[in-house]
Design a protein around this motif. Sequence first.
Motif, PDB file in Angstrom:
ATOM      1  N   GLN A 274       1.233  -1.519   0.261  1.00 26.94           N
ATOM      2  CA  GLN A 274      -0.198   0.112  -0.206  1.00 26.94           C
ATOM      3  C   GLN A 274       0.836   1.685  -0.065  1.00 26.94           C
ATOM      4  N   PHE A 275       1.235   1.673  -1.558  1.00 26.16           N
ATOM      5  CA  PHE A 275       1.942   3.488  -1.344  1.00 26.16           C
ATOM      6  C   PHE A 275       0.996   4.015  -1.680  1.00 26.16           C
ATOM      7  N   PHE A 276       1.654   4.734  -1.152  1.00 25.80           N
ATOM      8  CA  PHE A 276       0.721   6.547  -1.114  1.00 25.80           C
ATOM      9  C   PHE A 276       2.003   7.161  -1.791  1.00 25.80           C
ATOM     10  N   LYS A 277       1.297   8.789  -2.364  1.00 22.92           N
ATOM     11  CA  LYS A 277       2.108   9.490  -2.782  1.00 22.92           C
ATOM     12  C   LYS A 277       1.285  10.667  -1.781  1.00 22.92           C
ATOM     13  N   ALA A 283      -2.796  12.517   1.016  1.00 20.71           N
ATOM     14  CA  ALA A 283      -2.284  11.142  -0.036  1.00 20.71           C
ATOM     15  C   ALA A 283      -3.354  10.988  -0.749  1.00 20.71           C
ATOM     16  N   GLN A 284      -2.397  10.204  -2.288  1.00 24.66           N
ATOM     17  CA  GLN A 284      -2.837   9.605  -2.616  1.00 24.66           C
ATOM     18  C   GLN A 284      -2.866   7.844  -2.950  1.00 24.66           C
ATOM     19  N   PRO A 285      -3.391   7.137  -3.025  1.00 23.06           N
ATOM     20  CA  PRO A 285      -2.837   5.323  -3.433  1.00 23.06           C
ATOM     21  C   PRO A 285      -2.147   5.527  -4.306  1.00 23.06           C
ATOM     22  N   VAL A 286      -1.451   4.502  -4.801  1.00 27.11           N
ATOM     23  CA  VAL A 286      -0.547   4.715  -5.978  1.00 27.11           C
ATOM     24  C   VAL A 286      -0.596   3.245  -6.250  1.00 27.11           C
ATOM     25  N   GLU A 287      -0.762   3.216  -7.463  1.00 28.52           N
ATOM     26  CA  GLU A 287      -1.010   1.625  -7.238  1.00 28.52           C
ATOM     27  C   GLU A 287       1.065   1.231  -8.042  1.00 28.52           C
ATOM     28  N   LEU A 370      20.530   6.473   5.340  1.00 30.93           N
ATOM     29  CA  LEU A 370      18.986   5.699   5.230  1.00 30.93           C
ATOM     30  C   LEU A 370      18.900   5.780   6.109  1.00 30.93           C
ATOM     31  N   HIS A 371      17.810   5.486   6.705  1.00 28.82           N
ATOM     32  CA  HIS A 371      16.217   5.371   7.717  1.00 28.82           C
ATOM     33  C   HIS A 371      15.644   4.573   7.453  1.00 28.82           C
ATOM     34  N   PHE A 372      14.982   3.560   9.044  1.00 27.03           N
ATOM     35  CA  PHE A 372      14.218   2.797   8.808  1.00 27.03           C
ATOM     36  C   PHE A 372      12.992   3.726   8.000  1.00 27.03           C
ATOM     37  N   ASP A 373      11.770   2.880   7.029  1.00 28.91           N
ATOM     38  CA  ASP A 373      10.578   3.225   6.738  1.00 28.91           C
ATOM     39  C   ASP A 373      11.049   4.338   5.420  1.00 28.91           C
ATOM     40  N   ALA A 374      12.389   4.322   5.068  1.00 27.31           N
ATOM     41  CA  ALA A 374      12.080   5.564   3.886  1.00 27.31           C
ATOM     42  C   ALA A 374      12.121   4.706   2.424  1.00 27.31           C
ATOM     43  N   PHE A 385       6.871   9.623  -2.854  1.00 32.73           N
ATOM     44  CA  PHE A 385       6.719   8.311  -2.178  1.00 32.73           C
ATOM     45  C   PHE A 385       6.384   7.707  -1.022  1.00 32.73           C
ATOM     46  N   HIS A 386       5.250   7.052  -0.346  1.00 32.17           N
ATOM     47  CA  HIS A 386       5.549   5.935   1.433  1.00 32.17           C
ATOM     48  C   HIS A 386       4.787   5.266   1.404  1.00 32.17           C
TER      49      HIS A 386
END
Length: 686
Positions: A274-277, A283-287, A370-374, A385-386
Amino acid sequence: MTASGRLHATEQVRNIALVGHAGAGKTTLLEQLLARSGAIHSAGSVDKGNTISDYSEQEKRLGHSLETAVCHLEHDGIFMNLLDTPGYPDFIGRAISVLPGVETAAVVINAQAGVELVSRRIMRFAAEQRMCRMVIVNRIDAPDVDFAAVMADIRETFGKECLPLNLPAEGGRSVADCFFQHEDKQTDFSSVQEAHTEIVDQVVELDEELMELYLEQGEDLSPEQLHDPFERALRRGHLIPVCFVSAETGAGLNQLLNIFTRLMPSPLEANPPQFFKGEGEHAQPVEISGKPDDHFLGHVFKVNVDPYIGKIGVFRVHQGTIRTGDQIFVGERRKGFKAAHLYRLQGSETTEIPEGIPGDICAVAKVDELHFDAVLHASHDEDQFHLKSVSLPEPMHGVALSLTRRGDEKKLSEALHKLVAEDPSLRLEFNAQANETVLRGMGELHLRLVLERMREEFNLEVETHPPQVAYRETISRKAEGHHRHKKQTGGAGQFGEVFLRVEPLPRDSGFEFVNEVVGGAIPSQFIPAVEKGVRQVLEEGAVAGFPLQDVRVIVYDGKHHPVDSKEVAFVAAGRKAFLDAVSKAKPQVLEPIAHVEVTVSGDYVGDITGHLAGIRGRIEGNTTLPGNRVRISAQVPVAELDDFQTTLKSLTGGAGSFTMSFDHYDRVPPDIQKRLEAEFSAGQGQ
């Protein structure tokens, strides 16, 4: 090798996390699977401290996993990444945080102990994340195991959709296949035919054509026919397969490998990530395509800080292909880094690889950004994107730190930030009111081992003491406040007048600032100054010196002077008007309440419940567990739990355990509020 020249394709990848309570045998199970597949020459032993996944000195000393280890193997043309996660309740945050890197959560259960705390919590989390799930019942060779009771416990806890793919036989010395071969074998409970029928019935419910073929024509369905609806059932949580094994004797391990390779989903078959922009409400879902030829997109789910080679980021490739030498961006950073080396992990060992495709788990080293959740990406098109955020348990246990040696302040700061960077379940706080640095974790053991690492790896000696309780303030009714700030010292003066209202908000709503001033009574350029003054009180507290929350502030009138009105005047007026309103709004001090689960022998239930009641705890209920054990659930003020570990040890002779997690904030009793207000007033007067 595939037609494209790659070692494997995405559909040939399986990513599985072995999760579950400590003592279930996850590490031993992983060792045996690695050895059987030829990934390692021989299986190591937890007792001997020579396993692939428990490689740190702390893990060897304790005989338990403390970090997640990433390993891999190949079996029947399938490339499999297996994550061995820690099972201590204190390290559940470390286990949960890596789950975005896999499609399947395989909960390993000790046949003698049944379903335990960590298994329940991680299974619940995996369901919320729409992950495919399965249960592995290990140690079936243990004496006096009631397999029917274990299966009933699993189904009662996780749901009726838990169905066995095999069954223990010969007193747990072997297993009978109930899915692939339908062995004609006497089992220790149920029967092969009954288990096979239950699985098929559950799977065909999601395929009308297959159900018609199965019911009307009475045809037995092959595993190949069942594959697609089986995957669909996994994705929807309609089926949670159960597999019985013994890592010690090897019973069921070959079948488990077959289940992993033939039935667990590839990255293309599982629920998509489940990526979002964008952020927040925008935030909008991204496929995500999952195709190797699209833009590269990866997600960092684990970070290690090695004292010799620096930061190591472990990431999952979700889209596109990353190759050695590629320019990669981290989140919204405009400047990227060169992926000089790509690695595949086998515990602590690294193997350099030329590329990573969708589904692969890779690592890069010496990249400080780099970091967690990047989110990693190769194009600025994906800057915003996240991945859907992982909701980690709130770290409740805390220690305030002070150095024993002067001059180590910078060294301490660097060490703490490195430790927090690699452990998302650690949190670092600075309490300005108490002037103390607080390190928070998931439990006493968690913090003790972190402090041990500080001493051994960073040569830092610190003293610890209990931190100040994280009280909060709020209001309980509407009120109005007013203040005129007027100061004349010769020359230009200061003038600002503010009228405002305060209203209580629902618990955990935070703060709202509303501007209803009309007609320029307060010029628009001074409204932010009023809010600044209000926010000062929010941070510092109004009645007891603790942050104020769950309040709406409405500024509706005021006055200004064309010459003397300045920002500083309206900051002061806003602050004093807010304090005036709060004093009339029946202010209350709130305290954090923890959800506590205590597991003890049934002989100690009365002692424990009596003690909890004596420290203002509210008992929610008891659950009977196998082996004459009872789990007591309660809500207890955090302020009363400082020495609970010691008390529990004393009451049970060291045989009890407990976990706690933040639940909510609630009002303190009047006598405690009175004491806290008096202490604050005395401090203000000094």
